[in-house]
Enzyme design. Structure first.
Site, PDB file in Angstrom:
ATOM      1  N   SER A 120      -0.206   4.545   4.499  1.00  0.00           N
ATOM      2  CA  SER A 120      -1.511   3.856   4.454  1.00  0.00           C
ATOM      3  C   SER A 120      -1.785   3.100   5.756  1.00  0.00           C
ATOM      4  CB  SER A 120      -1.577   2.901   3.249  1.00  0.00           C
ATOM      5  OG  SER A 120      -0.542   1.934   3.324  1.00  0.00           O
ATOM      6  N   GLY A 121      -0.718   2.739   6.474  1.00  0.00           N
ATOM      7  CA  GLY A 121      -0.902   2.022   7.736  1.00  0.00           C
ATOM      8  C   GLY A 121      -0.254   0.641   7.758  1.00  0.00           C
ATOM      9  N   SER A 171       2.653   4.836   0.979  1.00  0.00           N
ATOM     10  CA  SER A 171       3.318   5.349   2.176  1.00  0.00           C
ATOM     11  C   SER A 171       2.266   6.043   3.045  1.00  0.00           C
ATOM     12  CB  SER A 171       4.410   6.342   1.753  1.00  0.00           C
ATOM     13  OG  SER A 171       4.996   6.912   2.892  1.00  0.00           O
ATOM     14  N   SER A 220       5.821  -1.789  -2.329  1.00  0.00           N
ATOM     15  CA  SER A 220       5.749  -2.794  -3.410  1.00  0.00           C
ATOM     16  C   SER A 220       4.691  -2.440  -4.449  1.00  0.00           C
ATOM     17  CB  SER A 220       5.520  -4.194  -2.830  1.00  0.00           C
ATOM     18  OG  SER A 220       4.506  -4.240  -1.857  1.00  0.00           O
ATOM     19  N   GLY A 222       0.849  -1.197   0.000  1.00  0.00           N
ATOM     20  CA  GLY A 222       0.000   0.000   0.000  1.00  0.00           C
ATOM     21  C   GLY A 222       0.880   1.240   0.000  1.00  0.00           C
TER      22      GLY A 222
HETATM   23  N1  LIG Z   1      10.099   7.777  -3.733  1.00  0.00           N
HETATM   24  C1  LIG Z   1       9.555   7.114  -2.707  1.00  0.00           C
HETATM   25  N2  LIG Z   1       8.418   6.395  -2.895  1.00  0.00           N
HETATM   26  C2  LIG Z   1       7.893   5.693  -1.849  1.00  0.00           C
HETATM   27  N3  LIG Z   1       8.415   5.673  -0.589  1.00  0.00           N
HETATM   28  C3  LIG Z   1       9.553   6.382  -0.368  1.00  0.00           C
HETATM   29  C4  LIG Z   1      10.153   7.132  -1.412  1.00  0.00           C
HETATM   30  N4  LIG Z   1      11.265   7.744  -0.904  1.00  0.00           N
HETATM   31  C5  LIG Z   1      11.349   7.399   0.384  1.00  0.00           C
HETATM   32  N5  LIG Z   1      10.331   6.581   0.719  1.00  0.00           N
HETATM   33  C6  LIG Z   1      10.213   5.948   2.049  1.00  0.00           C
HETATM   34  O1  LIG Z   1      10.619   4.601   1.858  1.00  0.00           O
HETATM   35  C7  LIG Z   1       9.602   3.714   2.279  1.00  0.00           C
HETATM   36  C8  LIG Z   1       9.222   2.747   1.156  1.00  0.00           C
HETATM   37  O2  LIG Z   1      10.225   1.804   0.971  1.00  0.00           O
HETATM   38  P1  LIG Z   1       9.858   0.403   0.347  1.00  0.00           P
HETATM   39  O3  LIG Z   1      11.100  -0.406   0.380  1.00  0.00           O
HETATM   40  O4  LIG Z   1       8.654  -0.134   1.018  1.00  0.00           O
HETATM   41  O5  LIG Z   1       9.487   0.789  -1.164  1.00  0.00           O
HETATM   42  S1  LIG Z   1       9.316  -0.184  -2.408  1.00  0.00           S
HETATM   43  O6  LIG Z   1       8.548  -1.344  -1.945  1.00  0.00           O
HETATM   44  O7  LIG Z   1      10.637  -0.597  -2.871  1.00  0.00           O
HETATM   45  O8  LIG Z   1       8.590   0.586  -3.425  1.00  0.00           O
HETATM   46  C9  LIG Z   1       8.391   4.527   2.624  1.00  0.00           C
HETATM   47  O9  LIG Z   1       7.984   3.987   3.870  1.00  0.00           O
HETATM   48  P2  LIG Z   1       6.463   3.810   4.313  1.00  0.00           P
HETATM   49  O10 LIG Z   1       5.993   5.207   4.548  1.00  0.00           O
HETATM   50  O11 LIG Z   1       6.576   3.019   5.573  1.00  0.00           O
HETATM   51  O12 LIG Z   1       5.711   3.089   3.241  1.00  0.00           O
HETATM   52  C10 LIG Z   1       8.872   5.957   2.700  1.00  0.00           C
HETATM   53  O13 LIG Z   1       9.085   6.305   4.036  1.00  0.00           O
HETATM   54  N1  LIG Z   2      -6.776   2.099  11.790  1.00  0.00           N
HETATM   55  C1  LIG Z   2      -5.508   2.421  11.578  1.00  0.00           C
HETATM   56  N2  LIG Z   2      -4.628   1.470  11.186  1.00  0.00           N
HETATM   57  C2  LIG Z   2      -3.324   1.778  10.944  1.00  0.00           C
HETATM   58  N3  LIG Z   2      -2.818   3.032  11.038  1.00  0.00           N
HETATM   59  C3  LIG Z   2      -3.647   4.024  11.416  1.00  0.00           C
HETATM   60  C4  LIG Z   2      -5.005   3.763  11.695  1.00  0.00           C
HETATM   61  N4  LIG Z   2      -5.591   4.912  12.029  1.00  0.00           N
HETATM   62  C5  LIG Z   2      -4.628   5.855  12.002  1.00  0.00           C
HETATM   63  N5  LIG Z   2      -3.447   5.328  11.639  1.00  0.00           N
HETATM   64  C6  LIG Z   2      -2.205   6.101  11.561  1.00  0.00           C
HETATM   65  O1  LIG Z   2      -1.731   6.123  10.211  1.00  0.00           O
HETATM   66  C7  LIG Z   2      -0.315   6.209  10.192  1.00  0.00           C
HETATM   67  C8  LIG Z   2       0.159   5.105   9.301  1.00  0.00           C
HETATM   68  O2  LIG Z   2       1.558   5.120   9.271  1.00  0.00           O
HETATM   69  P1  LIG Z   2       2.402   3.823   8.985  1.00  0.00           P
HETATM   70  O3  LIG Z   2       1.866   2.650   9.730  1.00  0.00           O
HETATM   71  O4  LIG Z   2       3.838   4.189   9.174  1.00  0.00           O
HETATM   72  O5  LIG Z   2       2.080   3.581   7.420  1.00  0.00           O
HETATM   73  P2  LIG Z   2       2.989   2.926   6.300  1.00  0.00           P
HETATM   74  O6  LIG Z   2       3.827   1.857   6.953  1.00  0.00           O
HETATM   75  O7  LIG Z   2       2.001   2.373   5.318  1.00  0.00           O
HETATM   76  O8  LIG Z   2       3.824   4.054   5.736  1.00  0.00           O
HETATM   77  C9  LIG Z   2       0.165   6.062  11.626  1.00  0.00           C
HETATM   78  O9  LIG Z   2       0.465   7.345  12.151  1.00  0.00           O
HETATM   79  C10 LIG Z   2      -1.043   5.464  12.341  1.00  0.00           C
HETATM   80  O10 LIG Z   2      -1.108   5.831  13.704  1.00  0.00           O
END
Ligand SMILES: Nc1ncnc2c1ncn2[C@@H]1O[C@H](COP(=O)(O)OS(=O)(=O)O)[C@@H](OP(=O)(O)O)[C@H]1O
Ligand SMILES: Nc1ncnc2c1ncn2[C@@H]1O[C@H](COP(=O)(O)OP(=O)(O)O)[C@@H](O)[C@H]1O
Length: 198
Positions: free
Chosen positions: A36-37, A34, A106, A32
């Site tokens: 999204s949770g 960035s 992903s 999902g």
């Molecule tokens: N360009 C770009 N696009 C998406 N995300 C970015 C990017 N640059 C940095 N980040 C940070 O890196 C986390 C995503 O890394 P991933 O290894 O999950 O990405 S991927 O699956 O290879 O697409 C992602 O973490 P999450 O927020 O936890 O999803 C971001 O914090």
């Molecule tokens: N029901 C829920 N489930 C998961 N995260 C939630 C929910 N409601 C609010 N949030 C908030 O959404 C944010 C999601 O961040 P995170 O888990 O780091 O997402 P991701 O790993 O997809 O980047 C967190 O700050 C979390 O507290």
């Protein structure tokens, strides 16, 4: 397979390792946008498994990218390599008998498909954390959407890089409307039968 590489058969194999635990190995893949949770949900699911005595390991985007994938960018090619490596690492952990949770953006269908091939379709559960981009952007936990909108991050998923929707996820949740406990219950219900040792 590479030439001159031979797979060794060891006495203690996957099934024997797994038999020491009271459950079978599995990969639960969270995909999902960035924010999204994914990490929050994966963390809560791991805690629930831990409470049940199930042996787990959580692979998470930010952590993996600081270590085994620290040489990779966010180009489509490097994301594919990132996901491939994670699939292989997850497979090794499953060989060791663990239930592996993997939380990665992903965004490419083909890369997720490749992971299924690596670990075997029967050992893979896909959780699509389908929180709309408007909500992810409103949360902007790391300030990355703000930077991406200002053009300071190129290839940011959902802003200037694609996210290809999963076609048949095993579980789909929108964290805007569902509370964490409900989401964890939905996931546990879906996977618990899969980790029973036959
Ligand atoms: N360009 C770009 N696009 C998406 N995300 C970015 C990017 N640059 C940095 N980040 C940070 O890196 C986390 C995503 O890394 P991933 O290894 O999950 O990405 S991927 O699956 O290879 O697409 C992602 O973490 P999450 O927020 O936890 O999803 C971001 O914090
Ligand atoms: N029901 C829920 N489930 C998961 N995260 C939630 C929910 N409601 C609010 N949030 C908030 O959404 C944010 C999601 O961040 P995170 O888990 O780091 O997402 P991701 O790993 O997809 O980047 C967190 O700050 C979390 O507290």
């Amino acid at each position: 397979m590479e030439k001159n590489i031979f797979i060794h058969q060891f006495n203690v194999d996957r099934d024997k390792r797994s038999s020491l635990k009271n459950h079978a190995p599995l990969l639960i893949w969270f995909t999902g946008l960035s924010g999204s949770g994914k990490s929050t949900v994966a963390n809560a699911v791991e805690q629930a498994f831990y409470n049940k005595g199930i042996h787990t390991y959580l692979l998470d985007g930010d952590n993996v990218r600081k270590g085994i994938c620290s040489n990779l960018s966010f180009s489509a090619e490097d994301r594919s390599e990132n996901i491939r490596r994670i699939g292989e690492v997850a497979n090794l952990m499953m060989d060791a008998g663990l239930v592996v949770l993997a939380s990665f953006v992903s965004p490419y269908r083909e890369d997720r498909e490749n992971v299924k091939k690596i670990v075997g379709y029967a050992n893979y559960i896909e959780v699509f954390v389908n929180t709309p981009i408007e909500e992810c952007e409103r949360r902007d936990v790391k300030g990355l959407y703000n930077k991406a909108r200002k053009g300071e991050i190129k290839n940011f998923t959902g802003v200037n890089a694609p996210y290809e929707l999963p076609l048949a996820p095993d579980v789909e949740v929108d964290t805007t409307h569902l509370d964490l406990d409900t989401i964890v219950d939905m996931i546990i219900k879906q996977v618990i039968g899969k980790i029973e040792r036959k």
